[in-house]
Design an enzyme around this catalytic site. Sequence first.
Site, mmCIF file in Angstrom:
data_model
loop_
_atom_site.group_PDB
_atom_site.id
_atom_site.type_symbol
_atom_site.label_atom_id
_atom_site.label_comp_id
_atom_site.label_asym_id
_atom_site.label_seq_id
_atom_site.Cartn_x
_atom_site.Cartn_y
_atom_site.Cartn_z
ATOM 1 N N ASP A 226 27.145 56.698 141.972
ATOM 2 C CA ASP A 226 27.218 55.285 141.661
ATOM 3 C C ASP A 226 25.868 54.854 141.759
ATOM 4 O O ASP A 226 25.471 53.806 141.105
ATOM 5 C CB ASP A 226 28.105 54.593 142.904
ATOM 6 C CG ASP A 226 29.415 54.624 142.869
ATOM 7 O OD1 ASP A 226 29.732 54.724 141.893
ATOM 8 O OD2 ASP A 226 30.246 54.747 143.847
ATOM 9 N N GLU B 85 24.236 44.218 145.203
ATOM 10 C CA GLU B 85 24.022 43.203 146.014
ATOM 11 C C GLU B 85 22.476 42.620 145.979
ATOM 12 O O GLU B 85 21.608 43.513 145.204
ATOM 13 C CB GLU B 85 24.347 43.692 147.474
ATOM 14 C CG GLU B 85 23.268 44.574 148.118
ATOM 15 C CD GLU B 85 23.406 45.912 147.630
ATOM 16 O OE1 GLU B 85 22.352 46.570 146.880
ATOM 17 O OE2 GLU B 85 24.100 46.626 147.799
HETATM 18 P P1 NAP Z 1 20.560 55.717 147.806
HETATM 19 O O1 NAP Z 1 19.924 55.221 149.345
HETATM 20 O O2 NAP Z 1 20.068 56.802 147.395
HETATM 21 O O3 NAP Z 1 22.221 55.770 147.661
HETATM 22 C C1 NAP Z 1 22.930 54.617 148.329
HETATM 23 C C2 NAP Z 1 24.430 55.308 148.570
HETATM 24 O O4 NAP Z 1 25.176 54.090 148.350
HETATM 25 C C3 NAP Z 1 24.939 56.180 147.807
HETATM 26 O O5 NAP Z 1 25.915 57.311 148.455
HETATM 27 C C4 NAP Z 1 25.774 55.806 146.489
HETATM 28 O O6 NAP Z 1 26.624 56.601 146.237
HETATM 29 C C5 NAP Z 1 26.291 54.732 147.435
HETATM 30 N N1 NAP Z 1 26.660 53.600 146.609
HETATM 31 C C6 NAP Z 1 26.154 52.816 145.634
HETATM 32 N N2 NAP Z 1 26.793 51.738 145.116
HETATM 33 C C7 NAP Z 1 28.032 51.888 145.881
HETATM 34 C C8 NAP Z 1 29.045 51.173 145.775
HETATM 35 N N3 NAP Z 1 29.246 49.970 144.897
HETATM 36 N N4 NAP Z 1 30.386 51.259 146.566
HETATM 37 C C9 NAP Z 1 30.117 52.323 147.484
HETATM 38 N N5 NAP Z 1 28.977 53.474 147.455
HETATM 39 C C10 NAP Z 1 27.970 52.845 146.563
HETATM 40 O O7 NAP Z 1 20.272 54.252 146.688
HETATM 41 P P2 NAP Z 1 20.763 54.335 145.341
HETATM 42 O O8 NAP Z 1 21.322 55.527 144.837
HETATM 43 O O9 NAP Z 1 19.591 53.702 144.485
HETATM 44 O O10 NAP Z 1 21.784 52.971 145.650
HETATM 45 C C11 NAP Z 1 21.171 51.813 145.593
HETATM 46 C C12 NAP Z 1 22.409 51.172 146.583
HETATM 47 O O11 NAP Z 1 22.130 51.605 148.021
HETATM 48 C C13 NAP Z 1 22.176 49.623 147.135
HETATM 49 O O12 NAP Z 1 22.707 48.848 145.954
HETATM 50 C C14 NAP Z 1 22.711 49.772 148.334
HETATM 51 O O13 NAP Z 1 24.055 49.108 148.273
HETATM 52 C C15 NAP Z 1 22.904 50.960 148.905
HETATM 53 N N6 NAP Z 1 22.486 50.882 150.234
HETATM 54 C C16 NAP Z 1 23.031 51.023 151.196
HETATM 55 C C17 NAP Z 1 22.605 50.964 152.625
HETATM 56 C C18 NAP Z 1 23.302 51.026 153.612
HETATM 57 O O14 NAP Z 1 24.333 51.273 153.606
HETATM 58 N N7 NAP Z 1 22.742 50.993 155.086
HETATM 59 C C19 NAP Z 1 20.986 50.738 152.907
HETATM 60 C C20 NAP Z 1 20.091 50.541 151.685
HETATM 61 C C21 NAP Z 1 20.906 50.509 150.411
HETATM 62 P P3 NAP Z 1 26.534 57.854 145.299
HETATM 63 O O15 NAP Z 1 26.360 58.950 146.048
HETATM 64 O O16 NAP Z 1 27.702 57.968 144.510
HETATM 65 O O17 NAP Z 1 25.228 57.723 144.294
#
Ligand code: NAP
Length: 255
Positions: free
Chosen positions: A42, A114
Amino acid sequence: MKYWIVSKEDEISAEIKKTLLEKINLEFTQENPDLVVVIGGDGTFISAVHQFPDAIFLGVHTGHLGFYANYTLETISNMIEDINHQSYQIEKIDVLECELNTCEQQIKTFAINEMTIIKPPKTLILNVNIDQQKLETFRGTGLCISTAYGSTAYNKSLFGAVVDPSLKAFQIAEIAGINSNQYRTLSSPLLLSQDRTVTLEVEQKEEVFLTIDHLSYHLKNFINATIKLCLGKISLAYPKGITFVERIKRTFLKE
Ligand code: NAP
């Protein structure tokens, strides 16, 4: 019809890319592609969407299945057939339209997952307005405003609700709100309808960090941000028969 591939830099993804290049009967070009195949997860998907927002996207997940990536190693041949015969279904995905204002500039952008706003290592004080009416003054780490598709990403870690994407809605979730008598806020995630406009503003210009999906902005003189829902901006293709319940189960619930 023209297509392009955005791929993760690993061995499996390179192997899939090679197969696709051999078997897809469309012109391969980075110049305004009609269709973009994303190989990875994703995360790879959202970065591809920011590069080619007008294309139709197909995602191949090289690990577990994701929310945007609906094909796997095992279903690659179905994907090639879907592409060559255009037999996929298309879902139109809503995004957040974000306008960020600082003393020096205005940035207009969109978020598929987001937008977050924080001010590390300090707490951030923000007025939250809905349709130009003040709801609350928030004090804490920050706020996360997510789409229905993004509800399973950062928002879910903040105990926001998982939202069915057929609902035209977006959501505000707090990131560690202090919630004292001085700064009392709703605390629970707030789901808003497609017609609402959210404005986040600081009392005086502030240094903040803003994230738009995987992108981040360090804004020294932030004043306010306006966020609203933009319906159906992104086209996501997926195999016939995949349902919302399956997407949730395959990502979060073990059989
Ligand atoms: P990353 O930190 O390397 O990975 C973020 C994780 O979120 C990956 O496991 C990704 O899945 C998953 N993800 C992304 N979009 C998703 C969705 N719509 N539904 C379910 N899981 C999802 O960062 P990145 O790969 O560049 O992704 C950026 C995203 O990280 C941001 O948009 C934010 O949503 C997320 N994020 C989450 C947190 C948290 O949960 N504490 C903190 C910061 C950012 P894949 O393994 O399939 O790539």
